[in-house]
Design a protein around this motif. Sequence first.
Motif, PDB file in Angstrom:
ATOM      1  N   VAL A   1       0.879  -1.162   0.000  1.00  0.00           N
ATOM      2  CA  VAL A   1       0.000   0.000   0.000  1.00  0.00           C
ATOM      3  C   VAL A   1       0.917   1.212   0.000  1.00  0.00           C
ATOM      4  CG1 VAL A   1      -1.741   1.275   1.298  1.00  0.00           C
ATOM      5  CG2 VAL A   1      -1.843  -1.233   1.193  1.00  0.00           C
ATOM      6  N   TYR A   2       0.939   1.939  -1.122  1.00  0.00           N
ATOM      7  CA  TYR A   2       1.944   2.984  -1.285  1.00  0.00           C
ATOM      8  C   TYR A   2       1.425   4.414  -1.185  1.00  0.00           C
ATOM      9  CZ  TYR A   2       0.289   2.841  -6.133  1.00  0.00           C
ATOM     10  OH  TYR A   2      -0.488   2.850  -7.259  1.00  0.00           O
ATOM     11  N   HIS A   3       0.118   4.579  -1.002  1.00  0.00           N
ATOM     12  CA  HIS A   3      -0.393   5.945  -0.842  1.00  0.00           C
ATOM     13  C   HIS A   3      -1.671   5.910  -0.012  1.00  0.00           C
ATOM     14  CE1 HIS A   3      -0.931  10.172  -1.852  1.00  0.00           C
ATOM     15  NE2 HIS A   3      -2.209   9.908  -2.003  1.00  0.00           N
ATOM     16  N   HIS A   4      -1.804   6.908   0.866  1.00  0.00           N
ATOM     17  CA  HIS A   4      -3.012   7.103   1.668  1.00  0.00           C
ATOM     18  C   HIS A   4      -3.512   8.512   1.381  1.00  0.00           C
ATOM     19  CE1 HIS A   4      -2.371   3.543   4.271  1.00  0.00           C
ATOM     20  NE2 HIS A   4      -1.103   3.777   3.964  1.00  0.00           N
ATOM     21  N   GLU A   5      -4.823   8.655   1.289  1.00  0.00           N
ATOM     22  CA  GLU A   5      -5.421   9.956   1.006  1.00  0.00           C
ATOM     23  C   GLU A   5      -6.547  10.206   1.990  1.00  0.00           C
ATOM     24  OE1 GLU A   5      -5.306  13.415  -0.906  1.00  0.00           O
ATOM     25  OE2 GLU A   5      -4.204  11.752  -1.800  1.00  0.00           O
ATOM     26  N   THR A   6      -6.634  11.444   2.489  1.00  0.00           N
ATOM     27  CA  THR A   6      -7.790  11.877   3.266  1.00  0.00           C
ATOM     28  C   THR A   6      -8.483  12.942   2.434  1.00  0.00           C
ATOM     29  OG1 THR A   6      -6.681  11.407   5.359  1.00  0.00           O
ATOM     30  CG2 THR A   6      -8.600  12.875   5.432  1.00  0.00           C
ATOM     31  N   TRP A   7      -9.742  12.692   2.105  1.00  0.00           N
ATOM     32  CA  TRP A   7     -10.500  13.566   1.219  1.00  0.00           C
ATOM     33  C   TRP A   7     -11.170  14.694   1.995  1.00  0.00           C
ATOM     34  CZ3 TRP A   7      -9.116  12.875  -3.570  1.00  0.00           C
ATOM     35  CH2 TRP A   7      -8.586  11.643  -3.927  1.00  0.00           C
ATOM     36  N   ALA A   8     -11.741  15.648   1.291  1.00  0.00           N
ATOM     37  CA  ALA A   8     -12.299  16.877   1.876  1.00  0.00           C
ATOM     38  C   ALA A   8     -13.301  16.602   2.993  1.00  0.00           C
ATOM     39  CB  ALA A   8     -12.950  17.733   0.789  1.00  0.00           C
ATOM     40  N   ARG A   9     -14.077  15.567   2.886  1.00  0.00           N
ATOM     41  CA  ARG A   9     -15.082  15.246   3.911  1.00  0.00           C
ATOM     42  C   ARG A   9     -14.516  14.419   5.052  1.00  0.00           C
ATOM     43  NH1 ARG A   9     -19.584  13.728  -0.455  1.00  0.00           N
ATOM     44  NH2 ARG A   9     -20.279  15.839  -0.897  1.00  0.00           N
ATOM     45  N   GLY A  10     -13.213  14.174   5.024  1.00  0.00           N
ATOM     46  CA  GLY A  10     -12.579  13.375   6.070  1.00  0.00           C
ATOM     47  C   GLY A  10     -12.567  11.890   5.778  1.00  0.00           C
ATOM     48  N   THR A  11     -13.156  11.475   4.660  1.00  0.00           N
ATOM     49  CA  THR A  11     -13.112  10.064   4.290  1.00  0.00           C
ATOM     50  C   THR A  11     -11.729   9.736   3.755  1.00  0.00           C
ATOM     51  OG1 THR A  11     -14.036  10.632   2.131  1.00  0.00           O
ATOM     52  CG2 THR A  11     -15.584   9.848   3.808  1.00  0.00           C
ATOM     53  N   ARG A  12     -11.376   8.460   3.844  1.00  0.00           N
ATOM     54  CA  ARG A  12     -10.024   8.038   3.500  1.00  0.00           C
ATOM     55  C   ARG A  12     -10.031   7.004   2.386  1.00  0.00           C
ATOM     56  NH1 ARG A  12      -8.506   5.592   9.066  1.00  0.00           N
ATOM     57  NH2 ARG A  12     -10.657   4.919   8.808  1.00  0.00           N
TER      58      ARG A  12
ATOM     59  N   VAL B   1      -3.731   0.716 -11.036  1.00  0.00           N
ATOM     60  CA  VAL B   1      -3.818   1.404  -9.749  1.00  0.00           C
ATOM     61  C   VAL B   1      -5.178   1.108  -9.121  1.00  0.00           C
ATOM     62  CG1 VAL B   1      -3.738   3.635  -8.588  1.00  0.00           C
ATOM     63  CG2 VAL B   1      -2.292   3.216 -10.596  1.00  0.00           C
ATOM     64  N   LEU B   2      -5.154   0.406  -7.993  1.00  0.00           N
ATOM     65  CA  LEU B   2      -6.375   0.051  -7.287  1.00  0.00           C
ATOM     66  C   LEU B   2      -6.480   0.893  -6.021  1.00  0.00           C
ATOM     67  CD1 LEU B   2      -6.176  -3.837  -7.590  1.00  0.00           C
ATOM     68  CD2 LEU B   2      -7.136  -2.181  -9.199  1.00  0.00           C
ATOM     69  N   GLU B   3      -7.701   1.191  -5.654  1.00  0.00           N
ATOM     70  CA  GLU B   3      -7.978   2.030  -4.492  1.00  0.00           C
ATOM     71  C   GLU B   3      -9.087   1.384  -3.675  1.00  0.00           C
ATOM     72  OE1 GLU B   3      -9.409   6.675  -3.742  1.00  0.00           O
ATOM     73  OE2 GLU B   3      -9.558   5.791  -5.739  1.00  0.00           O
ATOM     74  N   VAL B   4      -8.965   1.447  -2.369  1.00  0.00           N
ATOM     75  CA  VAL B   4     -10.042   1.072  -1.470  1.00  0.00           C
ATOM     76  C   VAL B   4     -10.421   2.344  -0.730  1.00  0.00           C
ATOM     77  CG1 VAL B   4     -10.715  -0.283   0.555  1.00  0.00           C
ATOM     78  CG2 VAL B   4      -9.312  -1.332  -1.236  1.00  0.00           C
ATOM     79  N   LEU B   5     -11.715   2.649  -0.724  1.00  0.00           N
ATOM     80  CA  LEU B   5     -12.148   3.876  -0.075  1.00  0.00           C
ATOM     81  C   LEU B   5     -13.281   3.623   0.889  1.00  0.00           C
ATOM     82  CD1 LEU B   5     -14.868   4.583  -1.934  1.00  0.00           C
ATOM     83  CD2 LEU B   5     -13.138   5.506  -3.425  1.00  0.00           C
ATOM     84  N   GLU B   6     -13.419   4.552   1.819  1.00  0.00           N
ATOM     85  CA  GLU B   6     -14.500   4.504   2.786  1.00  0.00           C
ATOM     86  C   GLU B   6     -15.784   4.983   2.115  1.00  0.00           C
ATOM     87  OE1 GLU B   6     -13.055   5.392   7.179  1.00  0.00           O
ATOM     88  OE2 GLU B   6     -12.584   7.070   5.835  1.00  0.00           O
ATOM     89  N   PRO B   7     -16.936   4.521   2.611  1.00  0.00           N
ATOM     90  CA  PRO B   7     -18.193   5.063   2.105  1.00  0.00           C
ATOM     91  C   PRO B   7     -18.251   6.569   2.343  1.00  0.00           C
ATOM     92  CG  PRO B   7     -18.588   3.116   3.434  1.00  0.00           C
ATOM     93  CD  PRO B   7     -17.137   3.477   3.605  1.00  0.00           C
ATOM     94  N   GLY B   8     -18.898   7.269   1.433  1.00  0.00           N
ATOM     95  CA  GLY B   8     -19.078   8.707   1.600  1.00  0.00           C
ATOM     96  C   GLY B   8     -18.172   9.562   0.762  1.00  0.00           C
ATOM     97  N   VAL B   9     -17.200   8.992   0.104  1.00  0.00           N
ATOM     98  CA  VAL B   9     -16.271   9.800  -0.699  1.00  0.00           C
ATOM     99  C   VAL B   9     -17.041  10.580  -1.765  1.00  0.00           C
ATOM    100  CG1 VAL B   9     -14.367   9.710  -2.370  1.00  0.00           C
ATOM    101  CG2 VAL B   9     -14.246   8.389  -0.240  1.00  0.00           C
ATOM    102  N   TRP B  10     -18.001   9.956  -2.415  1.00  0.00           N
ATOM    103  CA  TRP B  10     -18.719  10.619  -3.505  1.00  0.00           C
ATOM    104  C   TRP B  10     -20.144  11.006  -3.147  1.00  0.00           C
ATOM    105  CZ3 TRP B  10     -16.119  12.613  -7.278  1.00  0.00           C
ATOM    106  CH2 TRP B  10     -14.878  12.068  -7.627  1.00  0.00           C
ATOM    107  N   ASP B  11     -20.538  10.850  -1.888  1.00  0.00           N
ATOM    108  CA  ASP B  11     -21.921  11.172  -1.497  1.00  0.00           C
ATOM    109  C   ASP B  11     -22.102  12.683  -1.395  1.00  0.00           C
ATOM    110  OD1 ASP B  11     -22.231   8.475  -1.379  1.00  0.00           O
ATOM    111  OD2 ASP B  11     -22.108   8.353   0.804  1.00  0.00           O
TER     112      ASP B  11
END
Length: 129
Positions: A97-108, A119-129
């Motif tokens: 796992v080579y990158h972590h991101e915290t998005w504007a709403r605090g989701t990761r 490039v695969l990504e796993v994200l928390e619910p709410g990123v696009w809500d």
Amino acid sequence: MEFVQIKETCLYVSDLERTRDFYAGQLGLAVISLVEGSHVFFRAGSSVLLCFLPEVSRAKQSPPPHYGAGKLHLAFEAPAGQYEKYLHEIQAEGIDVYHHETWARGTRSFYFDDPDGHVLEVLEPGVWD
């Protein structure tokens, strides 16, 4: 038009067995179709991940030919409350796992590559809500 979801997406791979071993064996996706020398398909929630050998898919007439190359991207949404568990499980599989991101709403989200360099990504619910 109001579409319900993106039902399927494609990746183009170089080795079907290696792709099956990664997505089914390491990520735990169910294999729903495997045609040697052509493709392997996986269930991902209510969506389908189609993995094709590009030279075979490019030569078909039905369905219409399609193909791609390069570092393609897709994201998997983890169930609510399971983000950390998924992160640890992927790392326990020896996947970098080579990158972590915290998005504007605090989701990761976190990023890693498949064996073909997609490039695969796993994200928390709410990123696009």
